[in-house]
Scaffold this motif. Sequence first.
Motif, PDB file in Angstrom:
ATOM      1  N   ASP A 167       0.833  -1.210   0.000  1.00 43.72           N
ATOM      2  CA  ASP A 167       0.000   0.000   0.000  1.00 43.72           C
ATOM      3  C   ASP A 167       0.865   1.257   0.000  1.00 43.72           C
ATOM      4  O   ASP A 167       0.618   2.205  -0.753  1.00 43.72           O
ATOM      5  N   ARG A 168       1.875   1.269   0.865  1.00 41.52           N
ATOM      6  CA  ARG A 168       2.728   2.463   0.969  1.00 41.52           C
ATOM      7  C   ARG A 168       3.529   2.666  -0.323  1.00 41.52           C
ATOM      8  O   ARG A 168       3.753   3.797  -0.745  1.00 41.52           O
ATOM      9  N   TRP A 169       3.938   1.556  -0.934  1.00 42.63           N
ATOM     10  CA  TRP A 169       4.669   1.666  -2.202  1.00 42.63           C
ATOM     11  C   TRP A 169       3.811   2.316  -3.282  1.00 42.63           C
ATOM     12  O   TRP A 169       4.241   3.266  -3.944  1.00 42.63           O
ATOM     13  N   SER A 191      -2.959  -6.598  -4.201  1.00 40.30           N
ATOM     14  CA  SER A 191      -4.134  -6.262  -3.383  1.00 40.30           C
ATOM     15  C   SER A 191      -5.114  -7.430  -3.282  1.00 40.30           C
ATOM     16  O   SER A 191      -5.877  -7.518  -2.321  1.00 40.30           O
ATOM     17  N   LYS A 192      -5.104  -8.322  -4.282  1.00 39.13           N
ATOM     18  CA  LYS A 192      -6.011  -9.473  -4.230  1.00 39.13           C
ATOM     19  C   LYS A 192      -5.761 -10.293  -2.957  1.00 39.13           C
ATOM     20  O   LYS A 192      -6.694 -10.705  -2.274  1.00 39.13           O
ATOM     21  N   VAL A 193      -4.484 -10.533  -2.665  1.00 41.46           N
ATOM     22  CA  VAL A 193      -4.141 -11.321  -1.474  1.00 41.46           C
ATOM     23  C   VAL A 193      -4.636 -10.606  -0.228  1.00 41.46           C
ATOM     24  O   VAL A 193      -5.179 -11.215   0.692  1.00 41.46           O
ATOM     25  N   GLN A 194      -4.472  -9.267  -0.213  1.00 39.86           N
ATOM     26  CA  GLN A 194      -4.878  -8.494   0.962  1.00 39.86           C
ATOM     27  C   GLN A 194      -6.393  -8.481   1.128  1.00 39.86           C
ATOM     28  O   GLN A 194      -6.902  -8.525   2.250  1.00 39.86           O
ATOM     29  N   VAL A 195      -7.122  -8.431   0.030  1.00 38.10           N
ATOM     30  CA  VAL A 195      -8.586  -8.374   0.114  1.00 38.10           C
ATOM     31  C   VAL A 195      -9.177  -9.740   0.456  1.00 38.10           C
ATOM     32  O   VAL A 195     -10.090  -9.849   1.269  1.00 38.10           O
ATOM     33  N   PHE A 196      -8.633 -10.793  -0.152  1.00 37.13           N
ATOM     34  CA  PHE A 196      -9.261 -12.102   0.002  1.00 37.13           C
ATOM     35  C   PHE A 196      -8.671 -12.935   1.137  1.00 37.13           C
ATOM     36  O   PHE A 196      -9.274 -13.921   1.547  1.00 37.13           O
TER      37      PHE A 196
END
Length: 877
Positions: free
Chosen positions: A609-611, A655-660
């Motif tokens: 996210d920060r990147w 982000s997929k990994v973070q969301v799911f």
Amino acid sequence: MTENAQPQQTDLPGAWNPADEEASLYQRWVDAGYFTADPTSDKPPFTVVIPPPNVTGSLHIGHAFEHTLIDASTRFHRMLGDETLYLPGMDHASIAVHALVEKQLRAEGTSRRELGREAFVDRVWQWKNEHGGKILAQMKRLGEGVDWTRERFTMDDGLSKAVNTIFKKLFDDGLIYRAERLVNWSPELRSVLSDAEVKHEEVEGELVSMRYGDGDDAIVVATTRMETMLGDTAVAVHPDDERYTHLIGTEVELPLTGRRIPIVADKHVDPEFGTGAVKVTPAHDPNDFEIGQRHDLPMITIMDEQGRIDGTGTEFDGMDRFEARVAVREKLREQGRIVAEKRPYLHSVGHSERSKEPIEPRLSLQWFVKVGPLAKAAGDAVRDGRVNVHPPEMEKRYFDWVDNLHDWCISRQLWWGHRIPVWYGPNDEVVCVGPDEEPPTGEGWTQDPDVLDTWFSSGLWPFSTLGWPEKTPDLNKFYPTSVLVTGYDILFFWVVRMMMFGLYATGEAPFKTIALHGMVRDQYGKKMSKTAGNGVDPIEWMDRYGTDALRFTLTRGANPGTDVPIGEEWVAGSRNFTTKLWNATKFAMMNGADANAPLPPATELTEADRWILGRLGNVVDEVTGYLADYQFAKATDTLYQFTWTELCDWYLELSKVQVFQGDEARVTATRAVLGHVFDTVLKLLHPFIPFITEKLWTALTGRESLVIAPWPVADASYADAVADKRIADVRKLVTEVRRFRADQGLKPSQKVAARLSGDGFAEITGHDEPIRSLVRLTSPEDGFAPSASLEVGLSAGVVTVELDLSGTIDVAAERKRLQKDLGAAEKELAQAEAKLGNQAFIDKAPEPVIGKIRARKETAAADIERINARLATLPAS
């Protein structure tokens, strides 16, 4: 951990279909008044007046290019919060309209002279009202955010008053005068033409050498226009040419006329050309005119307005100029005066842009503007920094024009246009009548029949369109205009005239910046034209790929002051970009992207996210700076690379990994980041691709319109050098593993057990889960037996990746696939080498095209090496 984050539904259709959306989106913008500027606003103004297209015109690729750049600038400044006026309008285009309407009249068996002036002008207005202005509708199709409430026309009442006002002022100040001068004459139109309406073309003619005089006093001259010898008033030689020293100051008989003419010495003569002696026809040749003035020679006009020989007292009177050319030559041949003939002889001849006929240099009584003091003021405004030329290297071209201007012929022998406001009296009185004055009446008073050069009225465009000479609120708020975006090819014809008139009429330069762009060329760098068969109809490309794709292609090639090559495959590539943007935004929305949620502080975000937020901040700063500096190509390329690669190919996947697979807080934070990034990217892209971004942004945010949305501001608080380094390592590792998998013949979806280890991996251990997800690697189980491995060097050390490939590869199928790929690579290499070995192609193709072919050659060679290496590792089948 939670597995409850499921895809959500959106109101967006499955695919972006420009034909279904663009017209309604544009009409909504117009109806909402987004493009209507307010002169009472306290916002800083940003003003651009459109370079007025001809009323006869239709949108060509050059228009589409220039208008897209202007529209991108105005959309950017509107979002910055400036009171933005993009003012539209059209030029009455005297020559173009005359050519078009007179062609119609000929088809009807009549002419403008049979109709008479009043009826002809009525006919033109009728044509204008029924058919003119087609380009304005096409501008809407292009998405131009112009203020339609302020549309102007150079022949409307307000602009006509401005023309009369400045003519009167120039006349009273002694800056307009009437004199006999050599002009570009169109026998077909029976009018002067401006330099802009004359195109020089190489033609095959003849160079005929003929003898004047006899015996020791004879002298030989050469010409491509035999008929003009009837108007010769001298023969000129160089003063240092020893061959003719004894003849200087003597006279020679001019054949066919019975006149004797002097032999004069003039340094203009090139003693190395031909015989070193030239005939001098001051009334029909620009160089001869200068010689005639220097030596006070008679200036005899030998042609009438229709290009017929007239007043010579010879048998050739009444002949057309081309008929007389042959007749004079043959008469001289009978007399034994033809010394030599060169045929064909290639030389440059000026042609009328509209009627296509060769123009005739002709001495004529015309009205002129004395440009000396006006041009000096226009030059000083750039020299002292009041006006900036962009790019700066174009300043030299500007000064070359403005410092060497000749007095400007402003009268035209036409009927459509602004009639010269001068009346002649019965006793040779000359009265110039201002817009609020009554013309003189009584017997013997007549108005000058000529109209003004179209460039005269378009030279007033930046301030006449805002209400000058009245002190209007628009003039007070929006003048001087902010920038003129135009092609370097009309720097002299239009830009310099606006500079001269703006400074003279208002005391201020008409714009603060002159942003010059190049010409659109085909993909091989050749000038586009109908005759060359490489012209492009931008409407067809918009129909095929959508307006946004065309606009993005044009802006991506818009480096200041340089020409822009364009090919259809590039527009197709831009369409692919809009498709990628559509699918990515829709994917983000389906996974809960929330553009209205506040961004969590950096401490609550992942390194991914920060990147992305740090990179986004950099992109905001870069694009803002580029747009402010009219660096359209750099702005669009920055957005293309960031959106396609960093956002779509990497952050979306991370982000997929973070969301799911994340907990509730992680899911909420990721959705906020997704929403913020797509909100910002759509804003940054909006000036270039307004339609698709508007559709996506309103769906994403639920807000009113991107047209009036605020421009993004970079937030440096999310910048994180450590996160940047680790995500760079993750990207490199994933890329290398993907390449290794492809080399091993693994299908992209095929999962393989793998073990990751080493110093480099210790630094990015926290990213183990997304790495495995991105490259389809499962965790090793008991009994794991690696059969292949690779090492990847990262910033903190080496990562060793060991994989168990047993049973994953069909050797025979893999060998067959690799052989097919090898054949394709060898064919690609052969084609690239053939093109690079073709010297004719290398000489004609622009450097970017050659560079792409060289890159293809290198890629093909590398592919061949890689495939052969892989084949060598496969067991024999």
